[in-house]
Design an enzyme around this catalytic site. Sequence first.
Site, PDB file in Angstrom:
ATOM      1  N   GLU A 125       0.854  -1.180   0.000  1.00 36.85           N
ATOM      2  CA  GLU A 125       0.000   0.000   0.000  1.00 36.85           C
ATOM      3  C   GLU A 125       0.895   1.237   0.000  1.00 36.85           C
ATOM      4  O   GLU A 125       1.849   1.279   0.787  1.00 36.85           O
ATOM      5  CB  GLU A 125      -0.909   0.026   1.233  1.00 36.85           C
ATOM      6  CG  GLU A 125      -1.951   1.137   1.122  1.00 36.85           C
ATOM      7  CD  GLU A 125      -2.941   1.159   2.297  1.00 36.85           C
ATOM      8  OE1 GLU A 125      -2.823   0.325   3.212  1.00 36.85           O
ATOM      9  OE2 GLU A 125      -3.819   2.020   2.271  1.00 36.85           O
ATOM     10  N   GLY A 265       3.487   2.450  10.770  1.00 39.83           N
ATOM     11  CA  GLY A 265       3.270   1.648  11.974  1.00 39.83           C
ATOM     12  C   GLY A 265       3.043   0.178  11.683  1.00 39.83           C
ATOM     13  O   GLY A 265       3.660  -0.688  12.294  1.00 39.83           O
ATOM     14  N   ALA A 266       2.162  -0.099  10.732  1.00 38.26           N
ATOM     15  CA  ALA A 266       1.812  -1.477  10.450  1.00 38.26           C
ATOM     16  C   ALA A 266       0.971  -1.525   9.183  1.00 38.26           C
ATOM     17  O   ALA A 266       0.557  -0.488   8.674  1.00 38.26           O
ATOM     18  CB  ALA A 266       1.018  -2.076  11.614  1.00 38.26           C
ATOM     19  N   MET A 267       0.724  -2.755   8.700  1.00 37.98           N
ATOM     20  CA  MET A 267      -0.012  -2.906   7.448  1.00 37.98           C
ATOM     21  C   MET A 267      -0.921  -4.120   7.519  1.00 37.98           C
ATOM     22  O   MET A 267      -0.502  -5.206   7.932  1.00 37.98           O
ATOM     23  CB  MET A 267       1.009  -3.026   6.302  1.00 37.98           C
ATOM     24  CG  MET A 267       0.369  -3.229   4.948  1.00 37.98           C
ATOM     25  SD  MET A 267      -0.623  -1.777   4.458  1.00 37.98           S
ATOM     26  CE  MET A 267      -1.878  -2.580   3.473  1.00 37.98           C
ATOM     27  N   GLU A 268      -2.154  -3.913   7.057  1.00 38.74           N
ATOM     28  CA  GLU A 268      -3.236  -4.883   7.266  1.00 38.74           C
ATOM     29  C   GLU A 268      -3.342  -5.960   6.191  1.00 38.74           C
ATOM     30  O   GLU A 268      -4.435  -6.520   6.005  1.00 38.74           O
ATOM     31  CB  GLU A 268      -4.555  -4.106   7.340  1.00 38.74           C
ATOM     32  CG  GLU A 268      -5.042  -3.474   6.014  1.00 38.74           C
ATOM     33  CD  GLU A 268      -4.677  -2.006   5.837  1.00 38.74           C
ATOM     34  OE1 GLU A 268      -3.687  -1.558   6.456  1.00 38.74           O
ATOM     35  OE2 GLU A 268      -5.369  -1.306   5.077  1.00 38.74           O
ATOM     36  N   ASN A 269      -2.258  -6.314   5.487  1.00 35.43           N
ATOM     37  CA  ASN A 269      -2.315  -7.354   4.453  1.00 35.43           C
ATOM     38  C   ASN A 269      -3.180  -8.537   4.889  1.00 35.43           C
ATOM     39  O   ASN A 269      -3.061  -9.007   6.011  1.00 35.43           O
ATOM     40  CB  ASN A 269      -0.912  -7.873   4.178  1.00 35.43           C
ATOM     41  CG  ASN A 269       0.105  -6.771   4.085  1.00 35.43           C
ATOM     42  OD1 ASN A 269      -0.018  -5.898   3.242  1.00 35.43           O
ATOM     43  ND2 ASN A 269       1.078  -6.788   4.986  1.00 35.43           N
ATOM     44  N   HIS A 301      -6.324  -2.031  15.304  1.00 36.60           N
ATOM     45  CA  HIS A 301      -6.611  -1.295  14.067  1.00 36.60           C
ATOM     46  C   HIS A 301      -6.394  -2.199  12.842  1.00 36.60           C
ATOM     47  O   HIS A 301      -7.267  -2.321  11.984  1.00 36.60           O
ATOM     48  CB  HIS A 301      -5.715  -0.059  14.003  1.00 36.60           C
ATOM     49  CG  HIS A 301      -5.871   0.761  12.764  1.00 36.60           C
ATOM     50  ND1 HIS A 301      -6.639   1.896  12.717  1.00 36.60           N
ATOM     51  CD2 HIS A 301      -5.362   0.605  11.513  1.00 36.60           C
ATOM     52  CE1 HIS A 301      -6.581   2.414  11.497  1.00 36.60           C
ATOM     53  NE2 HIS A 301      -5.814   1.645  10.748  1.00 36.60           N
ATOM     54  N   GLU A 302      -5.236  -2.832  12.785  1.00 38.14           N
ATOM     55  CA  GLU A 302      -4.944  -3.671  11.604  1.00 38.14           C
ATOM     56  C   GLU A 302      -5.901  -4.864  11.553  1.00 38.14           C
ATOM     57  O   GLU A 302      -6.359  -5.250  10.479  1.00 38.14           O
ATOM     58  CB  GLU A 302      -3.495  -4.139  11.608  1.00 38.14           C
ATOM     59  CG  GLU A 302      -2.438  -3.034  11.731  1.00 38.14           C
ATOM     60  CD  GLU A 302      -2.614  -1.874  10.780  1.00 38.14           C
ATOM     61  OE1 GLU A 302      -3.180  -2.060   9.691  1.00 38.14           O
ATOM     62  OE2 GLU A 302      -2.185  -0.751  11.141  1.00 38.14           O
ATOM     63  N   GLU A 324      -9.791   4.072   6.450  1.00 35.22           N
ATOM     64  CA  GLU A 324      -8.944   4.541   7.548  1.00 35.22           C
ATOM     65  C   GLU A 324      -9.730   5.302   8.627  1.00 35.22           C
ATOM     66  O   GLU A 324      -9.547   5.061   9.814  1.00 35.22           O
ATOM     67  CB  GLU A 324      -7.788   5.393   7.015  1.00 35.22           C
ATOM     68  CG  GLU A 324      -6.807   4.614   6.132  1.00 35.22           C
ATOM     69  CD  GLU A 324      -6.206   3.377   6.793  1.00 35.22           C
ATOM     70  OE1 GLU A 324      -6.353   3.218   8.022  1.00 35.22           O
ATOM     71  OE2 GLU A 324      -5.600   2.554   6.074  1.00 35.22           O
TER      72      GLU A 324
HETATM   73  N1  B3K Z   1      -2.967   1.017   5.679  1.00 37.52           N
HETATM   74  C1  B3K Z   1      -1.665   1.188   6.260  1.00 37.52           C
HETATM   75  C2  B3K Z   1      -0.992   2.455   5.864  1.00 37.52           C
HETATM   76  C3  B3K Z   1      -0.337   2.411   4.530  1.00 37.52           C
HETATM   77  C4  B3K Z   1       0.465   3.655   4.302  1.00 37.52           C
HETATM   78  C5  B3K Z   1       1.022   3.706   2.918  1.00 37.52           C
HETATM   79  N2  B3K Z   1       1.871   4.867   2.729  1.00 37.52           N
HETATM   80  C6  B3K Z   1      -1.706   1.077   7.742  1.00 37.52           C
HETATM   81  C7  B3K Z   1      -2.997   1.435   8.371  1.00 37.52           C
HETATM   82  O1  B3K Z   1      -3.492   2.524   8.278  1.00 37.52           O
HETATM   83  O2  B3K Z   1      -3.597   0.588   8.963  1.00 37.52           O
HETATM   84 ZN    ZN Z   2      -5.454   1.758   8.766  1.00 38.38          ZN
END
Ligand code: B3K
Ligand code: ZN
Length: 882
Positions: A125, A265-269, A301-302, A324
């Site tokens: 992302e 911070g983190a990513m919700e893959n 959140h994720e 978001e």
């Molecule tokens: N969705 C990701 C953020 C991605 C940022 C890309 N530059 C984390 C979050 O908001 O949960």
């Molecule tokens: Zn998010």
Amino acid sequence: MSTNATPATIHRQDYRPPAFLVDSVELHVALHPTATRVRARLAMRRNGDARDLELDGEALTLIEASLDGAPLAAPRMEHLPGGGLRIADAPDAFVLETLVEISPEANTELSGLYLSGGNYFTQCEAEGFRRITFFPDRPDVMARYTVTIEADKATCPVLLSNGNPAGAGDLPGDRHWARWEDPHPKPSYLFALVAGDLVAVRDHFTTRSGRQVALAIYVRQGDEDGCGHAMDSLKAAMAWDETEYGLEYDLDVFNIAAVSDFNMGAMENKGLNIFNTKYILARPDTATDGDYEGIETVVAHEYFHNWTGNRVTCRDWFQLSLKEGLTVFRDQHFSEHMGSAAVKRLANVRRLRAAQFPEDAGPMAHPVRPDSYVEINNFYTATVYQKGSEVVRMMRELIGHENFRKGMDLYIARHDNQAVTIEDFVSAMQDASGVDLSRFSRWYAQAGTPELRVEDDFDASTGRYTLTLSQTTPPTPGQPEKQPVPIPVAMGLLGPDGVALPLRLQGEDAAEAPEERMLLLEEARQDFVFEGLGNRRPTPSLLRGFSAPVKLTGLELPALGFLAAQDSDPFVRWDSGQQYAVAEMLRLIGAHRAGGAAPALPEGLATIFAAVLDRAEADPAFAAEALALPSEDFVANQMPVADPEAIHLVRQALRREIGARFAPRFAGLHDALQDTGPYRIDGASIGRRALRNAALSYLAQAPGSDGLPRARAQFAAGANMTDVLAALRVLADSDDPAREDALAAFHASWRHDPLVLDKWFMLQATSSRADTLAQVQALALHPDFDIRNPNRVRALVGAFAASNPVHFHAASGEGYRFLAEMVIALDPVNSQVAARMVSPLGDWKRQSPERAAMMRAELERILARPNLSKGTFEKVSKSLAE
Ligand code: B3K
Ligand code: ZN
């Protein structure tokens, strides 16, 4: 002269559905540090009239391509300027196969596939998937993925991707493979791959319908003992989504992998969240209470994104707040439930005011749903996230909590497995509640923070009280004219004795007058007339719980002091105290600039502090918040022209005066609140530590007190990182002879723990001492400073520029120069982080002409660099706009 060609602006109104869709993706990834090979087999079909297929691509070396088995070559296939591919005359349905080579090792942008500490991670992302393979890399193309990973067995024992495991085996040459199948269609930005020498901390969760989910957190060896809090938070979040929203997890496994080099911070893959180690690893001796709270929030959140973001995703990136804003709302609500709700709420409001209000008043101001962007990564902002969350919160208050839940059900039932818009979300809420939300939607379209002004009039002879509320929103770039927005104002009226008065609006039945109600200000100005108050002149308590993200003005000091002492609503109590303090600080700043004597503690403020201290032990967490003076930046934001030195001087003077005035009470709190038993991470324990450390910090300001010896002892005792760091902060800000030794000892103890070392950098970067700028410049040359590690850059450069106004705005201009040099050095390494660092320079309009000129000169200097990234270009050029 800038050598940068102006990059293209993308407009929301130009959205067109994708010309081709992808039904399924088969990826085969053969990992190698400098020559990873990615074979992609895409089953595609036409979705419109276009004949030519265009695919995104960036930093890819194409080895071969074929369409339905027939090799592709020029002129039918051509490379596009940004790195993409065009294939002329594509059939209605076909299989496209490509083989590309990429270098994870060379990828310092940390977007796409990269190496961190010898392990492989991805970040896709917003537009990172195109750096892995050629693809229509946009969120409205949702496909089913099967991923096969192949790598050396010794260096990469762990091979992970999205979805469920679907096979594994050995290969010749000490290599092995693993296959993953994700049954849920997803956009490419949710693709993830992790491979390397990691260990799993395992647990499990049974969903309420009985599905067994295997949970794992993958970390580097030695970090296993730091995963407990993250795991607990995950299970709590999974349970909360079931009870609060009826939403269950939908795969057999939920994996998290932690990485030290990460842009955010983190990513919700899907099924494989990737986290900055900062939001996973915590032990009492390494992490502060704030870190523990951050982990709980971000893990939740994720996880919550699994439904709000993944199952229902965004049609295009202008809809980013659809996932978001809603997901921040969901994580805040969850955290309120997990801790002290009122204190969590005001901490979130404090953050909104610190980050989002200035953004809304600055050169990058944009609506929650932006209209245009150059680099989408610049729009992962406080406005999209925090203000977006406030908008969802207001909607819930307007339509009612039950209707909101119905609206969520309807939203998910209608749009599961779809890529949709903010309008779709609002429509679901409107249809489920029957409440017309068309006007309310202005909150998504209009930038700027509305100012809510209150005036009132009381007629003691008739017992009638008129509350006049009016609103204005200042112009923002591209939006000179603003319309009124519906503002929900939760309120009460207090009688002279502090008791709640019945709220009977003109024409209502006396029998049903409540003590609290929600007024809705829909027009630019409206009167609300209350009757039946007798001769009790009311004081209005407005915006309870911060019912709308607006600036409230018009209350005088006596009313603020009264509310700070008397109101039943904790938010209003806290906020009135803060507003009172700001008003007094502004007065003292004015007097100081006019050559007045040293600022003395105003008696009204002393009374408020005394009242907070009287009740401190009943609610320590609240007291800690209420004892904090508004930040220097917050005060600056209330001034037409900021004066960083005067603000700092006055705030420090008040801290000294407060410390001196209440020294015995602070000492008493510091003694009384000492933890005896083992470290505990519940809300009550966190509150006690927060209050105790607030007391220590004030005490250390008091001339002749034993604050510094106490700090030394607390540092030496080393009970937990919260207390150690609070003590070290006091020392780092002081001229105490033990300062250098303490910092050196801390460095020596923790030099091998990057997250703790970040704190060492951050403390020094935010010190108020006179030599801070020189120290920061020296730290940028320290062997432990690494410009390729975003956490370290944020800890030193980000913290200094964004959280140390008096030194960043040094009259010499050296602070600005330092930041510009760092941005220039960082841009070719990691443009996303570089662009983020630019923001403090964009604040020049609020500074004196001398400072503004120096800030602009630094922005110009950055802009003149050749080959600037489009993200940094966008931030810098927008920051320069008059
Ligand atoms: N969705 C990701 C953020 C991605 C940022 C890309 N530059 C984390 C979050 O908001 O949960
Ligand atoms: Zn998010």
